[in-house]
Design a protein around this motif. Sequence first.
Motif, short mmCIF file in Angstrom:
data_model
loop_
_atom_site.label_atom_id
_atom_site.label_comp_id
_atom_site.label_asym_id
_atom_site.label_seq_id
_atom_site.Cartn_x
_atom_site.Cartn_y
_atom_site.Cartn_z
N ALA A 1 0.74 -1.33 -0.24
CA ALA A 1 0.02 0.47 -0.25
C ALA A 1 0.76 1.46 0.38
O ALA A 1 0.70 2.22 -0.78
N GLN A 2 1.58 1.13 0.32
CA GLN A 2 3.01 2.10 0.93
C GLN A 2 3.52 2.49 -0.07
O GLN A 2 3.23 4.12 -1.53
N ALA A 3 3.65 1.70 -1.35
CA ALA A 3 4.36 1.49 -2.33
C ALA A 3 3.31 2.29 -3.37
O ALA A 3 3.76 2.78 -4.18
N ALA A 4 2.27 1.77 -3.50
CA ALA A 4 1.13 2.74 -4.71
C ALA A 4 1.11 3.30 -4.11
O ALA A 4 0.88 4.86 -5.14
N ALA A 5 1.55 4.17 -2.82
CA ALA A 5 0.83 5.57 -2.69
C ALA A 5 1.86 6.38 -2.33
O ALA A 5 1.87 7.64 -3.92
N ILE A 6 3.79 5.89 -2.67
CA ILE A 6 4.68 6.21 -3.38
C ILE A 6 4.72 6.95 -5.25
O ILE A 6 4.93 8.31 -5.84
N LEU A 7 4.06 5.80 -5.16
CA LEU A 7 4.26 5.62 -6.81
C LEU A 7 3.37 6.51 -7.42
O LEU A 7 3.52 7.07 -8.54
N ASP A 8 1.48 6.35 -7.16
CA ASP A 8 0.35 7.25 -7.27
C ASP A 8 1.16 9.03 -6.87
O ASP A 8 1.46 10.00 -7.70
N ASP A 9 1.81 9.09 -6.07
CA ASP A 9 2.49 10.16 -5.81
C ASP A 9 3.57 11.15 -6.70
O ASP A 9 3.60 12.21 -7.27
N ALA A 10 5.11 9.70 -7.32
CA ALA A 10 5.69 9.85 -8.22
C ALA A 10 4.91 10.95 -9.46
O ALA A 10 5.49 11.49 -10.10
N ARG A 11 4.19 9.37 -10.03
CA ARG A 11 3.12 9.92 -10.53
C ARG A 11 2.94 11.48 -11.25
O ARG A 11 2.62 11.28 -12.22
N ARG A 12 1.63 11.45 -9.92
CA ARG A 12 1.20 13.14 -9.86
C ARG A 12 1.88 13.72 -9.87
O ARG A 12 2.13 15.19 -10.69
N GLN A 13 2.91 14.41 -9.73
CA GLN A 13 4.63 14.42 -9.53
C GLN A 13 5.06 14.70 -11.02
O GLN A 13 5.30 16.69 -11.37
N GLY A 14 5.46 13.38 -11.14
CA GLY A 14 5.70 13.62 -12.48
C GLY A 14 5.11 14.57 -13.89
O GLY A 14 5.56 14.91 -14.74
N GLU A 15 3.66 13.80 -13.36
CA GLU A 15 2.87 14.62 -14.56
C GLU A 15 2.66 16.13 -14.36
O GLU A 15 2.69 16.78 -15.41
N ALA A 16 2.59 16.23 -12.96
CA ALA A 16 2.79 17.77 -12.63
C ALA A 16 3.77 18.91 -13.25
O ALA A 16 4.22 20.17 -14.14
N ASP A 17 5.21 18.34 -13.03
CA ASP A 17 6.82 18.24 -13.86
C ASP A 17 6.65 18.70 -15.22
O ASP A 17 7.07 19.77 -16.00
#
Length: 175
Positions: A48-64
Amino acid sequence: MRPPAPDQAASALEPVRERLLRSARADAEELLARADRETETLLEAARAQAAAILDDARRQGEADAAQGRTAELTRVRRTIRARELGLRRQAYEELRRRTTERVRALRHTPDYPAIRERLTRRARRLLGPDCEVAEHPDGGIVAHVPGRRADCTLDALAARALDRLGAQTETLWAP
């Protein structure tokens, strides 16, 4: 009293040993089952933590990426605008050069003496009848009185004519 014989003692202890072994096996199985449950709980939390980290990273990557696209688009628009303004400046300078050349060519026409006389009268109206008037080498005249000067050269007249047109000159090269 006499101690029991070794095989008798071993036989007498056999039920106790088996009960202890059963109890140890049950404790071990319970301990292993609890360890398996805890391991599964930890694995689920880690997933669950890994999925949350991946989701955050994906959102941050999309924002960047969006921010990068916006910055690049802004840079490209500025570059295009700078080039457009540069081309407009070149077109205006070319218009100014050609206009000045054509106005200077008036010196070689039969009407030039009348033009020069009109420019002299204008200078005298501006500065007074006692002003000093001199012909400019490129055509037209320059007049002086102490503290004041009237530029009635052909170049100045061409520049003023273009200045009066103002933004209308852009219609010459606008799409």
